[in-house]
Structure formats: C-alpha cells, structure tokens
Design a protein around this motif. Sequence first.
Motif, PDB file in Angstrom:
ATOM      1  N   ASN A  34      -7.618   7.189   9.382  1.00  0.00           N
ATOM      2  CA  ASN A  34      -8.024   8.479   9.968  1.00  0.00           C
ATOM      3  C   ASN A  34      -8.524   8.324  11.395  1.00  0.00           C
ATOM      4  N   LEU A  35      -8.217   7.167  11.968  1.00  0.00           N
ATOM      5  CA  LEU A  35      -8.661   6.888  13.341  1.00  0.00           C
ATOM      6  C   LEU A  35      -7.498   7.014  14.313  1.00  0.00           C
ATOM      7  N   VAL A  36      -7.690   7.803  15.361  1.00  0.00           N
ATOM      8  CA  VAL A  36      -6.642   7.958  16.374  1.00  0.00           C
ATOM      9  C   VAL A  36      -7.240   7.672  17.750  1.00  0.00           C
ATOM     10  N   TRP A  37      -6.728   6.662  18.411  1.00  0.00           N
ATOM     11  CA  TRP A  37      -7.141   6.369  19.789  1.00  0.00           C
ATOM     12  C   TRP A  37      -6.002   6.803  20.714  1.00  0.00           C
TER      13      TRP A  37
ATOM     14  N   ASP B 205       0.830  -1.206   0.000  1.00  0.00           N
ATOM     15  CA  ASP B 205       0.000   0.000   0.000  1.00  0.00           C
ATOM     16  C   ASP B 205       0.857   1.245   0.000  1.00  0.00           C
ATOM     17  N   LYS B 206       0.417   2.193  -0.818  1.00  0.00           N
ATOM     18  CA  LYS B 206       1.102   3.487  -0.741  1.00  0.00           C
ATOM     19  C   LYS B 206       0.616   4.173   0.503  1.00  0.00           C
ATOM     20  N   LYS B 207       1.498   4.865   1.169  1.00  0.00           N
ATOM     21  CA  LYS B 207       1.081   5.569   2.365  1.00  0.00           C
ATOM     22  C   LYS B 207       0.281   6.801   1.951  1.00  0.00           C
ATOM     23  N   LYS B 208      -0.975   6.860   2.379  1.00  0.00           N
ATOM     24  CA  LYS B 208      -1.762   8.054   2.057  1.00  0.00           C
ATOM     25  C   LYS B 208      -1.519   9.072   3.151  1.00  0.00           C
ATOM     26  N   LEU B 209      -1.404  10.312   2.769  1.00  0.00           N
ATOM     27  CA  LEU B 209      -1.139  11.342   3.765  1.00  0.00           C
ATOM     28  C   LEU B 209      -2.286  12.340   3.834  1.00  0.00           C
ATOM     29  N   ALA B 210      -2.546  12.779   5.053  1.00  0.00           N
ATOM     30  CA  ALA B 210      -3.621  13.752   5.228  1.00  0.00           C
ATOM     31  C   ALA B 210      -3.109  15.135   4.893  1.00  0.00           C
ATOM     32  N   PRO B 211      -3.929  15.952   4.259  1.00  0.00           N
ATOM     33  CA  PRO B 211      -3.496  17.318   3.991  1.00  0.00           C
ATOM     34  C   PRO B 211      -3.520  18.117   5.289  1.00  0.00           C
TER      35      PRO B 211
ATOM     36  N   GLU C 100     -20.661  11.830  -3.035  1.00  0.00           N
ATOM     37  CA  GLU C 100     -19.876  13.054  -2.963  1.00  0.00           C
ATOM     38  C   GLU C 100     -19.766  13.542  -1.512  1.00  0.00           C
ATOM     39  N   LEU C 101     -18.559  13.578  -1.001  1.00  0.00           N
ATOM     40  CA  LEU C 101     -18.311  14.062   0.364  1.00  0.00           C
ATOM     41  C   LEU C 101     -16.985  14.800   0.334  1.00  0.00           C
ATOM     42  N   ASN C 102     -17.047  16.109   0.471  1.00  0.00           N
ATOM     43  CA  ASN C 102     -15.775  16.842   0.394  1.00  0.00           C
ATOM     44  C   ASN C 102     -15.094  16.924   1.744  1.00  0.00           C
ATOM     45  N   GLU C 103     -15.105  15.848   2.461  1.00  0.00           N
ATOM     46  CA  GLU C 103     -14.506  15.896   3.799  1.00  0.00           C
ATOM     47  C   GLU C 103     -13.551  14.741   3.978  1.00  0.00           C
ATOM     48  N   ASP C 104     -12.557  14.978   4.792  1.00  0.00           N
ATOM     49  CA  ASP C 104     -11.642  13.900   5.144  1.00  0.00           C
ATOM     50  C   ASP C 104     -11.388  13.992   6.645  1.00  0.00           C
ATOM     51  N   PRO C 105     -12.393  13.647   7.432  1.00  0.00           N
ATOM     52  CA  PRO C 105     -12.263  13.883   8.871  1.00  0.00           C
ATOM     53  C   PRO C 105     -11.266  12.949   9.554  1.00  0.00           C
ATOM     54  N   THR C 106     -10.751  13.414  10.665  1.00  0.00           N
ATOM     55  CA  THR C 106      -9.990  12.545  11.566  1.00  0.00           C
ATOM     56  C   THR C 106     -10.909  12.212  12.734  1.00  0.00           C
ATOM     57  N   PHE C 107     -10.820  10.976  13.202  1.00  0.00           N
ATOM     58  CA  PHE C 107     -11.654  10.533  14.320  1.00  0.00           C
ATOM     59  C   PHE C 107     -10.785  10.452  15.567  1.00  0.00           C
ATOM     60  N   TRP C 108     -10.948  11.420  16.441  1.00  0.00           N
ATOM     61  CA  TRP C 108     -10.122  11.504  17.652  1.00  0.00           C
ATOM     62  C   TRP C 108     -10.858  10.819  18.804  1.00  0.00           C
ATOM     63  N   CYS C 109     -10.175   9.923  19.477  1.00  0.00           N
ATOM     64  CA  CYS C 109     -10.811   9.223  20.598  1.00  0.00           C
ATOM     65  C   CYS C 109      -9.864   9.261  21.796  1.00  0.00           C
ATOM     66  N   VAL C 110     -10.413   9.592  22.952  1.00  0.00           N
ATOM     67  CA  VAL C 110      -9.606   9.587  24.173  1.00  0.00           C
ATOM     68  C   VAL C 110     -10.274   8.646  25.168  1.00  0.00           C
TER      69      VAL C 110
ATOM     70  N   LYS D  27       0.253  14.809  15.291  1.00  0.00           N
ATOM     71  CA  LYS D  27       0.457  15.147  13.876  1.00  0.00           C
ATOM     72  C   LYS D  27       0.848  13.906  13.092  1.00  0.00           C
ATOM     73  N   VAL D  28       1.761  13.127  13.671  1.00  0.00           N
ATOM     74  CA  VAL D  28       2.183  11.890  13.012  1.00  0.00           C
ATOM     75  C   VAL D  28       0.975  10.980  12.829  1.00  0.00           C
ATOM     76  N   ALA D  29       0.176  10.858  13.907  1.00  0.00           N
ATOM     77  CA  ALA D  29      -1.001   9.982  13.861  1.00  0.00           C
ATOM     78  C   ALA D  29      -1.970  10.426  12.784  1.00  0.00           C
ATOM     79  N   LYS D  30      -2.144  11.708  12.667  1.00  0.00           N
ATOM     80  CA  LYS D  30      -3.118  12.254  11.723  1.00  0.00           C
ATOM     81  C   LYS D  30      -2.623  12.104  10.284  1.00  0.00           C
ATOM     82  N   THR D  31      -1.343  12.182  10.126  1.00  0.00           N
ATOM     83  CA  THR D  31      -0.799  12.243   8.777  1.00  0.00           C
ATOM     84  C   THR D  31      -0.897  10.911   8.033  1.00  0.00           C
TER      85      THR D  31
END
Length: 890
Positions: A211-214, A4-10, A176-186, A342-346
């Motif tokens: 896009n999931l960060v726990w 897999d190519k690593k996809k990066l978040a803008p 069509e969804l012009n969003e690329d959300p990150t899912f933050w969980c604590v 930032k690393v997690a999100k990227t």
Amino acid sequence: MKKDKKKLAPEKSIPKDLNYQVLNNITERAFFMALRMIDMANSRPDIPKGEPKVGGHPSACASSQHILAAIHLVLREPEDYFAFKPHISPLDHALNCLLHNFRNENNDLFSKDERKLAMQHLRHYSREGHPVFQSYHAESDPDGYRYFPSGSVGIPPVNALYTSLGYHFAKDHKFELNEDPTFWCVMGDSEFREGSLHEAMPDAGERQLGNLVWIVDYNRQNLDGTRVLNEKALGGSDADRIVKLAEANGWEGIKLKHGKLREKLFKKPGGEEFRRVLDEEFTDFEYQAVLAANKAELTRKVLEEKSTKLKSWLKNYSDEDIQAAFTNLAGHDLESLVEALKVAKTDRTRPTLIVAYTIKGRGLSFQALSGNHSAMPEESELKELAVRLGASFDDPFEDFEKDTEEEKYLAKKRESLLSGIDQILGEVAERKRTWLEEAQSITWPVDFDISALKFNPVAHTQWMWGQIAAKLDRLARGDRGTKNDNLEQGWGQVARFFLTMAPDVGSSTNTSPNMNGKLYGDVGQKDFEAEYGAKDEKAPDIMPHSDARTGHIRFEIAEGNCMSAAGSIGKFFHYTGIPFFPAMTIYDFFVKRAHDQFYYNLYWHSSFATIGTPSGITLAPEGAQHSWKSDFQIPNCVTWEPCFAKELEWILADGLRRHFTKEDKNRESLLIRCVTKGLTQKDFVERLKKQKRFEASDEAEIMESIRQDTLKGGYALVDYRGYEDYTPGDNVIHVFSMGALVAEALKASDQLYEKGIYANVFVVTSSDLLLSNFAYTDNYDHLRNGLGISGDIYLSKNKEITTESAFLALQGGRIPVLSVHDGEPGLLDNIGSIVGTQQKCLAVRKTSKSGTTADIFHLHHLDSDGIVESAWELLEAVSKESFHVDPSII
Ligand SMILES: Cc1ncc(C[n+]2csc(CCOP(=O)(O)OP(=O)(O)O)c2C)c(N)n1
C-alpha cells in the motif's frame, strides 16, 4: 518458494468516467491559488525591513501540480496518508481548500471565510489565533489530517513506509481497524539521493508493503540548478537508475515519461523513430537545455540533427506541434498519471515507485531555467494567469461557479471524502475514548516485580531491560505467562501494545527472549532450520511469522530505519487510537546514526522508547573508542541514565503508565542509556539505610521516597547530613554522578570519608529533568529543594568572637560540587552555576581506548582516584574563598 497471491485494493470512491479537461481546469486553478498564497505571504504589508525572506516555491509547485491533483482529485480515499516534499505544501493547501478539507483543532470543518483567511496565512504567526499554515506540512495546519510533517527531505516517505508496516502489524495482531489506507509519497529527484530513502527501500520490498506508493517528481533540477549527471558512467539516466533500484529492492518500478500526446504520435507511421530519439538520443542535461531555451524552431533543429529519418517525419508537423510534443511529459498528463497511480494502488503485495517526468516551473516565465528554485512570478504574470484561467486575482480562494462542471466534480469528491474522513475521525476518537477510560481503571504497578533480581547480586541495567521486556512479552503473548503472572491486571492489561525492535542488536542488548520464535514478518519460505533439524537451541529462533504471537521486529544494521519504525508505530495512538508502545534497542554510540530520524520522531510527538546500550567508554572491554552524552536537549523527550537495576524498573513503569494514560504531553519519548557493567545491587538499599533521614523508615518507605526522587531526576544515595562533625563550608562536598560511574563515586566517597571528608553522592537519573529544560520551568525545584543543593555560605568560627578582629577572621565557604559522568562535558556541568557554587565537571574529554573499565576510567580520570584528587582540589579552592565584610557593619 512460497508464491504470494496478489492482493488487490478495493476501488471505493475513485470516480469513474473522468473528464480530464475538467480535471485539468481544477488543477490549473489550484496551482494559481498556490501561487497567490505564496505571493500574499511575501507581500504582507507588516513585514518589517530586514526580516529574513518568507519565500515559497512556485517552481516546485508547478512541477508537482498534476501529480498532486491526480492524487487529491481522483485517487485519494478518506483513510489515505501523505508524505509530500516540503516545498509543494502550498499546492496541497490549495487542493484541500477546493475540497473544503480544512478543519480546526476540534476537527470541525472551516466555513468559507475561515478557509479564505487561512489561505492568506501561509508561514504566518497570528497573535490573534487566526488559522495559519506553517512553512511546510505540519500536523497543526488546517489540512494536517494524515500528512507526515515535512521540512527535511528524505525522512517523511520513510515514516510513511513504517506507518504502513504498523498497519500490517496491527492487522496481523487482530487489532480492529476498518481501514486499508494507501500511503502516497511525492519526492524530488535530488531528494531521492538521500541515503535514508535508499536505506529503507529493501525493507518495504521485503515486508511486502503493497500500500506504499513513492512518486519521484523527475524534473531534473534541484536547488542549485539543473542536475548534471554522468549518464555515460551510470549507463543511463538517473530515472533508469531509480527504476532499476526499485526493482532490485522488490518494488514495482515504473518510468512514466511520455504523455498521451507523445504516445499518440508514436503510434503513427514513423512515430517509432520519434520515440527512439527521445529515449536514446538525449541526455537529461541536453533535454533540459532545449526545454530551458524554449524556442520551437530550435527544438525542431535539434531533433532534426539527431536523425535524418526523423527529419523528414517532422515535416508533417508545425514548430508549435513539435514543441507541444517535446514538452509533453507524463508527469503533467493527468490521464497517464491516473492510470499509473491506479496500478500502483491496486497491487497490495508490492510497493510501487513511479518516476514521473515533469518540468520545474512549468507554465511560468522561468520554466526549466536552472536558477528557478526560489524564483517568484511578478504580479503582472499572476494577473495574466488569473485572466487566462478566469480566476480572480483579488479573490483567488473562491470556489468555482456553482453550475460549472468543475464545481460539480469537486462537490461529488467532497461528499465522499469529507464524510469518509468524518467517519474515520469519529472511529478514532471513540477508540481513544474507550482506551483512556480503560486506562483510568487500571491500577498501575510502580515496577515489574522482577524476582530474578534477588538471585543476581551483581546485575546491570541492560540485564534489567531484558527482564522487563521478556516479562511484558510473556504477558502479551498470553500462553507464555508463568503462574505468577497476572494476565488480567496491571501490565497484563497493556502488554499487548508493547513491542520491541532492534537494528541487528537485539540479542546483544538482552532482548533475546522477545525474539525467540516471536519475530514478526514473512520471508516467503519454509522454516528450513526446523525441517533439517538445524536449530541452534542456544540462540533465539530467528524464523519470523506474521501471526499474533509475534512481538519483535528485526532490522538489519540500519539504525535510521529502526528509529523511523519506532517513531511511526509510536504515533499509532494519534492516528488510530491503538496505543502501541515500541521500544527499540540500539548501541548507545550509534544513536547518532539515527539522529535525523530521532529528531523527526520527537518533533512529531511520537511515543516510544530508545534504549541506548551499552553506553560510552564503559564499553571499553569490547572496544568502544569514544563516548557520547545521553542528553539531547530537545523537546518531547526525557533522557535517562539509571544506575541501579531498580531505577530502570521505575523509569520504564512510569514511562509506560504516562504513555497509556496520555499523561505524557511534551515528554512522549524516553531515551534511556543502559550499561553492561554490573553493580552490586544490595549497595543500593544499604547505602540508603545509612542516611539519618531514614532512621525511622522501613525499607518500603525508603524505596518509595527514592522512587519518587528517581522520577524527578535524581536522589541522594550517600547523604551525611545530620552526621556529627558534618561541617558544610569545611569538610563537605557534593558528588553528582550518573549511570556506571556512580560506583566510582561511591568508592571515592568512602576513601574521602577515611580522611574526614563527607562526600555526599547524588545519583542523577535524568539530567533533563534535574538540570535542563524540564527543570528550567520550575526553577530547578528538585535540585534546590528536593535534594537541598544550594550556594549558601557557611560561616565558621575558630574561637570565641569577642573582638572585632576575631569577627573579621571568620571563615566562610560553600559546599562545592563535583560531577562525574560517562560522556562529553556539557551534561552535568551547570549545577554550580544554578545554585552558585564552585563546580568541577569530570567527563570524557579525549578519544578513548580499549581496556578494562578500571583502566579506561583511570585514563579519563573518572575512576575513584581521579574523583578523590578532584575533590581535594575543589575543597582547597573553596577554602581559599575570601569574603568581605563591610566595616560599617561592625
Ligand atoms: C534534508 C534536507 N536538505 C536540504 C533541504 C533544502 N532543500 C529543500 S528543497 C531542495 C532541493 C530539492 O530538489 P529536488 O529534490 O530535486 O526537488 P525539486 O524542488 O527540484 O522538485 C533542498 C536542497 C531540505 N529541505 N532538507
């Protein structure tokens, strides 16, 4: 293996050149605001004596303060989602308050006064309709935008995970969804022992939900105190275990332990030993004990005793320096946190799990103390804090002064955040409006026109489910429509929003046609079965793809996961305006495995169908040992248990129409119990035609009338009203039945007819609608007036009444009710008490056995013989009913 190519978040609105001093000041202010919010909730003058405590969780807020600040103040984008542990909600409110991110039901931003008022109303019910906050994150909170409701730990992060999957599904299906959300969980470290989280982890790894960060707030404490683990047996701390677990499940695992101060010291000559001692010489329990003791000289002594090398190195530093380094954990270091997040999100190909070391109660007098979970600071402590931070004790929810760096930073963040949220809310509202307009123009069919029914004289409801699902799938995936399918109208207009899923019971619940070559996902390897000619043509093609032709999500035996996925994707209309409707099948008996997740989905008003099949003891030949009732009696769900195949068509058609037109308020979800015991389908119409009331009706009229009754919760299948000799109070009994047992009720009715007893048979399609919460609101109208069930006494006379004694010999009686269903008692047994007549409830009252359905129905006295026997008993009981006439009447 495919690589897999690593996809990066803008990187969009993440501020550059961060001033961490400024960010720390804002964090501390937010923490102070949260503390005052909790304090105010607990010291309202109108709380009467004896009320349960209001509570609040200052220690947990202290622990998560920097994690939340890093997310809210730095990382978050307008489209992001949040699943945070329940007891830190005041901190979320405080940060959102500083970001001015409070809105009313119309999504208009609050004024400053409204913000301040809301902050005074944590855990409050306002009769005046003032803004309030629920105890834990809630959709109705002024800052509820894109928060997963919290309260039960262990579930919200899983819903975040599957909402992320929903986004992937939507994009792969070209919505069509012009969003690329990150899912933050604590989540808390004790929370992380919840099985629901562990169950879901491999799913996120495999499905590459990048896009999931726990984030585990690793404070080594829980509600009952310090967590004391056997690290020797575990081979490391719980943090090590969690990181290893993450990695084993395809996640990026990050242990975020040392703050920047420590990192600086480690780089100094001799500093390596300091790191080694901290990493290797302390169990969590010992570290926690030193923290709790909170004495600089003791800290030095303990460190010195661990290493002679370290002892001489420590001579360079004062006790205070050492204490500062000892407590310098990365979970309280904004710079470390921002870097890691930032690393997690990227990385958008792998979910990330960060274990952030923190201190529970940090900065408060009860910091790190074992019993601090519910501890509250004294007023004096809060006042001192206000002074130290330059905040106002009496006006705590005020912004920073205008020209301060803090206010300037916040103003900038607000600008991008609030306008971004406005834009998303606008887009979602527009998508909803457009969809609802289209939905209004659709001519909604009342069934699915399943022609195969004609060729299947003996069919069951699970079979019908398969037919319906296959038809919708055919319509959705375009090129597979048959020439009779109308792709442009009716179901053809909505089928693309319909998807199925199952926890490894798809093929055994008749969902195979949807699976065959149409499983959604990517397993990162070639279709080797195709390559080696090893496809089993008799089984569904199980090779998943990510393309738009897929409509079934396959799960392992993880009922909770599948349920959370159904709930999360069923929430899509709310969040995005795309009206997905997931339908999951599950073995009826195992619905309870996913109970917690099911409740969560319903509380959340998610729109989806759960098809529990096959049901109860009717599964006897295959070996189900117990039963399970289909009635959950919780809001926002209608439970159904159809009998004839046609009923299921009507029920699903109505459910889908309600979902797509949004006429499903407070009944968004359907729980349908299907069976695999075949019924002779032509009995349906034939029995109905025998009713006197339908004498002048044609078949279409009869079916429409029964359809309407079916959707209200029940209909009369056998109805002798109007027959000669039909004498209520004497030879009449009402039998209510559901699902598979309707066949037994019919047989019993026929046997009783032979003996001169008129046993009407009422089919209950939804006990919820006919007898439970829904019916309560209109005083059981359909039962009383639609089906005509009453507790009326019918007087009958044996001979001419010419004398007083003849009058007194009048006999009277009510029509008794006998109910029979495949489940535990407590389902149909309130009919008698609603209308006021005698009732007997035949139900499953003991554990079951394997066998034929005939044998097992007999075992539980639910077969026709059992029904007949009970009918006689009841008729005898009501015949002995005496009634008293006041002599003054005569
Ligand atoms: C499913 C569930 N069980 C129990 C609780 C009650 N509860 C709330 S917080 C908490 C302790 C949490 O400890 P931890 O996860 O370590 O978080 P901390 O508060 O220490 O940060 C408990 C038991 C709950 N909210 N949900």
